[in-house]
Scaffold this motif. Structure first.
Motif, mmCIF file in Angstrom:
data_model
loop_
_atom_site.group_PDB
_atom_site.id
_atom_site.type_symbol
_atom_site.label_atom_id
_atom_site.label_comp_id
_atom_site.label_asym_id
_atom_site.label_seq_id
_atom_site.Cartn_x
_atom_site.Cartn_y
_atom_site.Cartn_z
ATOM 1 N N THR A 241 31.244 -7.219 31.875
ATOM 2 C CA THR A 241 30.637 -8.384 31.244
ATOM 3 C C THR A 241 31.206 -8.594 29.855
ATOM 4 O O THR A 241 32.115 -7.881 29.419
ATOM 5 N N ALA A 242 30.666 -9.574 29.144
ATOM 6 C CA ALA A 242 31.177 -9.961 27.830
ATOM 7 C C ALA A 242 30.184 -9.592 26.742
ATOM 8 O O ALA A 242 29.028 -10.019 26.771
ATOM 9 N N GLY A 243 30.666 -8.817 25.760
ATOM 10 C CA GLY A 243 29.856 -8.499 24.599
ATOM 11 C C GLY A 243 30.085 -9.496 23.473
ATOM 12 O O GLY A 243 30.691 -10.566 23.659
ATOM 13 N N GLU A 244 29.652 -9.123 22.288
ATOM 14 C CA GLU A 244 29.666 -10.035 21.139
ATOM 15 C C GLU A 244 31.063 -10.518 20.760
ATOM 16 O O GLU A 244 31.231 -11.617 20.239
ATOM 17 N N TYR A 245 32.088 -9.701 21.026
ATOM 18 C CA TYR A 245 33.425 -10.031 20.559
ATOM 19 C C TYR A 245 34.332 -10.605 21.640
ATOM 20 O O TYR A 245 35.527 -10.796 21.410
#
Length: 349
Positions: A241-245
């Protein structure tokens, strides 16, 4: 969008020298103003300039002794950054699997036809050397990696410079975590740096202004209630998945959503399904790429028993986006506008 700078004789060339120069300056000013997410000049001819340029890239100051003339890029978003800057004539080729979407319908179709597709497998030092590259533009886990020995330092020993995609920069003391600034700022940082390196700063800044306006317009029409969103990249045992960055985080946020994995101080990483269930997203965005099709990913999500009561699955709110929209690339602003339209139609509660 077509680049107005072509090899066709311009009427201004029939003018006397002073008038011709004035007309040329005006034409170039207009060229800089007419940009978008399409190919902002796939045949740009940057003026020859071999002055050394010093840039800060991933926190490291690097001096490039001359303007690169044979660039090898890795992956679709990185390649399209070069296309958007009108730098096809500075490229020796690109490396990219053939699972990153249909390229015949993208704004840079003509550019893809002009630049050699060097390999559909992983980029290697040998590919760069065979192409006589003087610069490799890639990212950590977007081509560069300590495990296979392809690093900027290793290339430097071979006489080849490197530029690292800012979305992929390592952060902190954890070398596995990536991301050092908000994702869209990473795109703008790379456009600014590359504009300086290739002496197309006006074009780079015009793109940035246009992209910022697109993003602001989309954000201005964001839904009053922000639906929660989970980005599903791949994986069945553990989802990527996609984190903050990750670029996907900014895309979700600017489109009016709330990324349920925004607390992850990383770009692309894995989590447990139990975390997804606990955070109960209103919408799941599927990243369309790889050997597993978007339809197969969607079918898995809808049939995976632990997700049966998750709101997005229960209400069939699964939205598909192409890989090149979700990694740092010139497609990001349009992707934000498209996702914003979808999220405005999501009613929760």
């Amino acid at each position: 969008m077509r680049d107005p700078v072509t090899d066709t004789p311009h009427p201004a060339r029939r003018l006397r020298p002073a008038a011709w120069l004035a007309a040329l300056a005006l034409a170039l000013t207009g060229c800089g103003a007419h940009v978008g997410t399409g190919p902002a000049g796939t045949d740009a001819r940057p003026a020859p300039d071999d002055r050394p340029v010093t840039l800060t890239n991933c926190g490291t100051r690097t001096t490039y002794p001359h303007t690169p003339r044979r660039v090898v890029t890795n992956d679709v978003g990185i390649t399209e950054i070069m296309f958007a800057l009108g730098l096809t004539d500075r490229m020796a080729g690109y490396v990219m699997p053939d699972d990153k979407g249909e390229l015949s319908k993208v704004p840079w179709k003509a550019a893809y036809g002009k630049v050699p597709w060097l390999s559909k497998k992983a980029i290697t030092k040998e590919i760069a050397l065979d192409a006589k590259a003087d610069l490799v533009f890639a990212g950590w886990n977007y081509g560069f990696g300590e495990g296979d020995g392809l690093t900027p330092a290793a290339l430097k020993k071979l006489g080849v410079d490197a530029y690292v995609l800012t979305e992929s920069c390592h952060n902190g003391t954890d070398s596995a975590a990536r991301g050092v600034m908000p994702p869209l700022e990473a795109l703008y940082a790379d456009l600014t740096n590359l504009g300086k390196l290739f002496h197309v700063e006006d074009r780079a800044q015009a793109l940035i202004r246009t992209y910022r306006k697109q993003v602001a317009d989309a954000a201005a029409h964001a839904p009053a209630h922000r639906p929660t969103v989970f980005l599903y990249d791949s994986g069945q045992d553990k989802p990527m998945t996609a984190g903050e960055y990750a670029a996907a985080h900014d895309i979700i946020t600017k489109a009016g959503g709330d990324n349920v994995m925004k607390d992850l101080k990383d770009s692309w990483t894995t989590v447990g399904w139990e975390t997804v269930v606990a955070r109960d997203p209103d919408v799941i965005v599927v990243n369309n790429y790889g050997d597993t099709t978007a339809a197969q990913k969607k079918a898995f999500l809808e049939s995976y028993a632990p997700l049966a009561n998750v709101s997005a699955v229960k209400h069939h709110r699964i939205y598909v986006m192409d890989y090149a929209e979700l990694v740092e690339s010139p497609r990001n602003p349009t992707a934000i506008a498209d996702l914003a339209r979808y999220l405005r139609g999501v009613h929760t509660g």
